[in-house]
Design an enzyme around this catalytic site. Structure first.
Site, short mmCIF file in Angstrom:
data_model
loop_
_atom_site.label_atom_id
_atom_site.label_comp_id
_atom_site.label_asym_id
_atom_site.label_seq_id
_atom_site.Cartn_x
_atom_site.Cartn_y
_atom_site.Cartn_z
N CYS A 147 59.71 134.74 83.10
CA CYS A 147 59.51 133.33 83.41
C CYS A 147 60.74 132.78 84.13
O CYS A 147 61.86 133.23 83.89
CB CYS A 147 59.24 132.53 82.14
N CYS A 193 61.85 127.03 78.54
CA CYS A 193 61.31 125.99 77.67
C CYS A 193 61.74 126.24 76.23
O CYS A 193 61.71 127.38 75.74
CB CYS A 193 59.79 125.96 77.77
N CYS A 239 38.39 128.77 71.50
CA CYS A 239 38.35 129.75 70.40
C CYS A 239 39.13 129.26 69.19
O CYS A 239 38.80 129.59 68.05
CB CYS A 239 38.87 131.10 70.88
N CYS A 244 38.43 134.33 64.81
CA CYS A 244 38.92 134.96 66.04
C CYS A 244 37.81 135.74 66.74
O CYS A 244 36.81 136.13 66.14
CB CYS A 244 40.07 135.91 65.74
N CYS A 263 44.43 138.99 71.45
CA CYS A 263 44.75 137.57 71.53
C CYS A 263 46.16 137.40 72.09
O CYS A 263 47.04 138.21 71.80
CB CYS A 263 44.65 136.93 70.15
N ASP A 264 46.35 136.34 72.85
CA ASP A 264 47.66 136.04 73.44
C ASP A 264 48.71 135.81 72.36
O ASP A 264 49.89 136.14 72.54
CB ASP A 264 47.51 134.79 74.32
N CYS A 316 38.97 124.62 51.91
CA CYS A 316 38.09 124.45 53.08
C CYS A 316 36.62 124.47 52.68
O CYS A 316 35.82 123.67 53.17
CB CYS A 316 38.36 125.56 54.10
N CYS A 345 35.53 121.15 51.58
CA CYS A 345 35.96 120.02 52.41
C CYS A 345 34.78 119.47 53.22
O CYS A 345 34.03 120.23 53.85
CB CYS A 345 37.08 120.44 53.35
N CYS A 401 46.51 120.95 58.10
CA CYS A 401 45.38 120.47 57.30
C CYS A 401 45.51 118.98 57.01
O CYS A 401 44.55 118.22 57.15
CB CYS A 401 45.29 121.27 56.00
#
Length: 400
Positions: free
Chosen positions: A15, A19, A255, A261, A276-277, A317, A320, A348
């Site tokens: 890069c 950042c 996503c 996932c 996944c990134d 969850c 909830c 949360c």
């Protein structure tokens, strides 16, 4: 065969900015080899050939970094050539690039416009906020350079979204950020909660984002957005678009809002494929593009284990009332349990606060959108075409 999205890292972790909150710098540093090199033509061709041969309906290619423009404009011209070579009847090709905008000039912008790239441009609000964290390698702010890029994108009619990382400091400046974007005429926004690398936690002033601050930010942004909607102006904010789509009976396109996932086919600079990134670590490498078919990578044991682990649902969850909308968020935002499984989302408290405060207005927003849809039978669309297509592809459910 499904629609397919490949996320390519043509410059790996390289890069031209520094950042303060860069997550991929932390990811790559945890690998045995941080920089995987620039993506070769061989691996680029393999990715395009594999994606287009496997996809049905649509095949999208997203270029990300590091900074993907470091691969150079000839790399992307070759991408277009290869896509034309391997194109299949009935398979639509889409291209997107996420960039800091630092290298873009007229030639870049003209190319992106001509070939209909969707650009995700990182801009953290007005200069006094953006330049706190988005610095070049000499420690200088990049705001003016990015704003020059905005003008180039507009000049060449390039479709672009604004990406904003929400830090603790930014969360307390929601109105300034929103109003700045509004004055600039930005109609497509994405807010990304900051999770700083562990070694930076609480070390850089203003970086840490608490759940309390994030909840207040979500609420204030919604109020500003809802006020505009009531006056007939729709500004696309990705997390709101997804919640509205769910309430309209559809599924989230993001996503990180689906509750579990999926395999994203992330292709690193050396051709390595990851699910996944956020999980481009050595232990999650699925294989090498071109050496195994995408279907084989998707069905391998490691991919299945990656997806299965994300289905863990904490007891809080399950009980909830907001589970339909929250779904425990992105796996990378979940606390890690002692046994290694992902647990409760660290934001949360933020989501509980937001939904308890704004659920009625969210449903009112859905009704406004349904009214717009009804009116569109006899009038021109009141929504931008991209937003109309996204929100109104699903039939209305009885959840509102």
């Amino acid at each position: 065969m499904p629609p397919v999205n490949l996320l390519l890292k043509p410059a790996s972790s390289a890069c031209n900015l520094a950042c303060r909150y860069c997550f991929y710098k932390d990811v790559s540093a945890s690998r045995s080899q941080a920089f995987e090199g620039m993506l070769s033509r061989q691996h680029l061709e393999a990715a395009i050939r594999s994606g287009l041969s496997y996809a049905d309906g649509c095949c999208s290619f997203t270029f990300q970094g590091g900074e993907p423009t470091l691969a150079g404009l000839p790399f992307y011209k070759e991408t277009i050539r290869l896509q034309k070579q391997y194109a299949r009847s009935g398979v639509q090709i889409q291209n997107a690039i996420q960039t800091n905008g630092y290298l873009l000039d007229d030639a870049w912008a003209e190319f992106l416009g001509e070939h209909r790239f969707l650009v995700g441009l990182s801009l953290d609000g007005p200069a006094e906020l953006h330049d706190k964290n988005r610095l070049d390698n000499q420690g200088r702010g990049t705001f003016q350079r990015v704003m020059h890029t905005v003008q180039l994108l507009k000049k060449y009619h390039v479709s672009f979204n604004i990406l904003c990382v929400v830090t603790g400091r930014n969360a307390r400046a929601a109105e300034r950020i929103y109003n700045f974007y509004r004055r600039q005429g930005f109609g497509w926004l994405q807010f990304i909660p900051c999770i700083e690398p562990p070694e930076q936690c609480c070390r850089i002033p203003g970086l840490h984002l608490s759940a309390k601050d994030y909840g207040i930010f979500l609420t204030r942004i919604f109020d500003l957005w809802y006020q505009d909607l009531q006056h007939g102006k729709y500004i696309s904010i990705r997390h709101l678009d997804n919640w509205l789509a769910i309430l309209l009976g559809g599924s989230p396109e993001a996503c990180n809002m689906s509750g579990h996932c999926s395999v994203q086919f992330v292709v690193e600079g050396d051709g390595g494929v990851y699910p996944c990134d956020f999980y481009a670590y050595d232990e999650w490498r699925l294989g090498t593009v071109g050496e195994e078919a995408l279907e084989q990578l998707l069905q391998c044991e490691k991919a299945a284990h990656f997806v299965k682990a994300s289905h863990t649902l904490p007891e809080q969850c399950a009980a909830c009332r907001w589970l339909l909308l929250c779904r425990n968020g992105c796996r990378r935002d979940r606390e890690i349990l002692p046994d290694g499984r992902p647990g409760l989302n660290r934001f949360c408290e933020a989501y509980l606060y937001f939904f308890s405060q704004k659920h009625r207005q969210l449903k009112d927003a859905v009704r406004l959108l349904l009214h717009i849809r009804s009116a569109q039978r006899n009038t021109d669309s009141a929504l931008p075409s991209r937003m109309h297509d996204y929100l109104f592809t699903a039939e209305t459910s009885n959840t509102v």
